[in-house]
Design an enzyme around this catalytic site. Structure first.
Site, PDB file in Angstrom:
ATOM      1  N   ASP A  89       0.892  -1.163   0.000  1.00 22.35           N
ATOM      2  CA  ASP A  89       0.000   0.000   0.000  1.00 22.35           C
ATOM      3  C   ASP A  89       0.931   1.214   0.000  1.00 22.35           C
ATOM      4  O   ASP A  89       1.614   1.486   0.989  1.00 22.35           O
ATOM      5  CB  ASP A  89      -0.891   0.004   1.256  1.00 22.35           C
ATOM      6  CG  ASP A  89      -1.938   1.121   1.160  1.00 22.35           C
ATOM      7  OD1 ASP A  89      -1.741   2.046   0.347  1.00 22.35           O
ATOM      8  OD2 ASP A  89      -2.935   1.063   1.898  1.00 22.35           O
ATOM      9  N   ILE A  91       0.435   4.421   0.045  1.00 23.50           N
ATOM     10  CA  ILE A  91       0.076   5.385   1.100  1.00 23.50           C
ATOM     11  C   ILE A  91      -1.107   4.789   1.849  1.00 23.50           C
ATOM     12  O   ILE A  91      -2.248   4.823   1.369  1.00 23.50           O
ATOM     13  CB  ILE A  91      -0.306   6.766   0.539  1.00 23.50           C
ATOM     14  CG1 ILE A  91       0.835   7.358  -0.282  1.00 23.50           C
ATOM     15  CG2 ILE A  91      -0.697   7.717   1.677  1.00 23.50           C
ATOM     16  CD1 ILE A  91       0.594   8.789  -0.788  1.00 23.50           C
ATOM     17  N   ASP A  92      -0.843   4.231   3.005  1.00 22.02           N
ATOM     18  CA  ASP A  92      -1.955   3.754   3.836  1.00 22.02           C
ATOM     19  C   ASP A  92      -2.339   4.920   4.738  1.00 22.02           C
ATOM     20  O   ASP A  92      -1.502   5.431   5.495  1.00 22.02           O
ATOM     21  CB  ASP A  92      -1.532   2.533   4.666  1.00 22.02           C
ATOM     22  CG  ASP A  92      -2.736   1.969   5.408  1.00 22.02           C
ATOM     23  OD1 ASP A  92      -3.753   1.711   4.751  1.00 22.02           O
ATOM     24  OD2 ASP A  92      -2.672   1.828   6.637  1.00 22.02           O
ATOM     25  N   THR A  94      -4.644   7.324   3.026  1.00 18.35           N
ATOM     26  CA  THR A  94      -4.763   8.332   1.955  1.00 18.35           C
ATOM     27  C   THR A  94      -5.669   9.491   2.379  1.00 18.35           C
ATOM     28  O   THR A  94      -5.388  10.646   2.069  1.00 18.35           O
ATOM     29  CB  THR A  94      -5.321   7.667   0.670  1.00 18.35           C
ATOM     30  OG1 THR A  94      -4.435   6.606   0.308  1.00 18.35           O
ATOM     31  CG2 THR A  94      -5.405   8.655  -0.479  1.00 18.35           C
TER      32      THR A  94
END
Ligand code: IPD
Length: 297
Positions: A89, A91-92, A94
């Site tokens: 992921d 950018i976990d 977002t």
């Protein structure tokens, strides 16, 4: 494939995460053409897509025999196999990123035989890194705070025994499904967890909804959150954090009552921190779940 040097792979994963972190902290979070996916709260930015591209390219160059699964390029027909697979992921968190709330992480895991085996969760804003290799412990490195960047073993303090739910701090997430069965299971369970003991509620110390599954798992691994319950998130949200959680003595089970061994792509998870009394606490929690999630079934 049996002779994978896990330490070397782990170090390379950290190197990439650290490098790409600057791309995230220096970005203006624009949703551009991408905007949202499933609905108006399921956000994606140009930075999510760019970061996934950079990381997947580096991983494919260095480990051409490994498979790759990433949030931004995932297609419903893609199925996880037993092959060594990087699960990313970019950018976990977002939604946090879009709002400039710095609870954001790159979540990069390696699963082998469908087992989370290496986990790297890196928050580039706080320069906090959680990392683990299966069988070798979990570590926290705080680049801005720790002299010589020396990793600290997790959990940071010896875990106190887990008592009843009404002594616990619990992380939950609303996720992006805002109607239907699973939304009802979540909202009714949140109320039950908070409700007074004399009404048969859990009367937990507090519910926290912080916006990153990967960092929630790391908080449970660290011991500063006792449990984290969610359904609807994906393998890329949990693979890396799962290794860190397990190596810190934590336990991952299904968010639906009864299943003690969820798959990495089960999409329903309950994480409990290390400490005596884990199984009893899971049973108590499952006893308060209001209905059953359909996601992942
Ligand atoms: C989301 C976050 C959030 C969780 C969602 C995830 P994203 O990931 O982890 O906390 O509730 O289920 O999808 O979209 O920010 O990568």
């Amino acid at each position: 494939m049996t002779d994978i040097n896990l330490q070397e792979v782990h170090d390379f994963m950290i190197e990439i995460a650290r490098k790409v972190g600057e791309r995230i902290t220096s970005a203006t979070p624009t949703t551009g053409a991408a905007g949202s996916k499933k609905n108006s709260v399921d956000l994606v930015t140009e930075t999510d897509q760019a970061v996934e591209k950079i990381i997947s390219t580096s991983l494919r160059e260095k480990y051409p025999d490994f498979s790759f699964m990433g949030e931004e390029t995932y297609k419903p027909k893609d199925k996880l196999t037993g092959a060594p697979t990087f699960i990313l992921d970019p950018i976990d968190g977002t939604t946090n990123f879009v709002h400039r709330h710095p609870y954001v992480a790159i979540s990069l895991g390696l699963a082998i035989n469908l087992t989370p085996t290496i986990g790297i969760v890196y928050n580039p804003f706080t320069q906090t890194l959680y990392s683990a290799i299966k069988g070798h412990g979990a570590y926290l490195t705080q680049y801005l705070l720790t002299p010589q960047n020396s990793p600290q073993k997790l959990p940071l303090y010896p875990p106190t025994p887990l008592e009843t739910l009404n002594t616990c701090l619990v992380a939950v997430e609303w996720g992006s499904d805002r109607s239907g069965n699973d939304f009802a299971v979540k909202s009714n369970t949140f109320a039950k967890l908070a409700e007074a003991k004399e009404k048969d509620g859990g009367m937990v110390h507090g519910l926290r909804s912080l916006g990153s599954a990967a960092l929630n798992l790391c908080a449970v691994a660290s011991g500063d959150i006792d449990l984290y319950w969610e359904a609807g998130c994906w393998a890329w949200d949990v693979c890396a954090g799962w290794v860190i959680l397990s190596e810190a003595g934590g336990l991952m089970v299904d968010a639906n009552p009864g299943n003690w061994s969820p798959r990495v792509d089960e999409r329903r998870y309950l994480a409990v921190r290390g400490g005596e009394g884990q199984k009893e606490l899971v049973e108590e929690f499952w006893g308060l779940v209001q209905g059953r999630f359909e996601v992942g079934i």
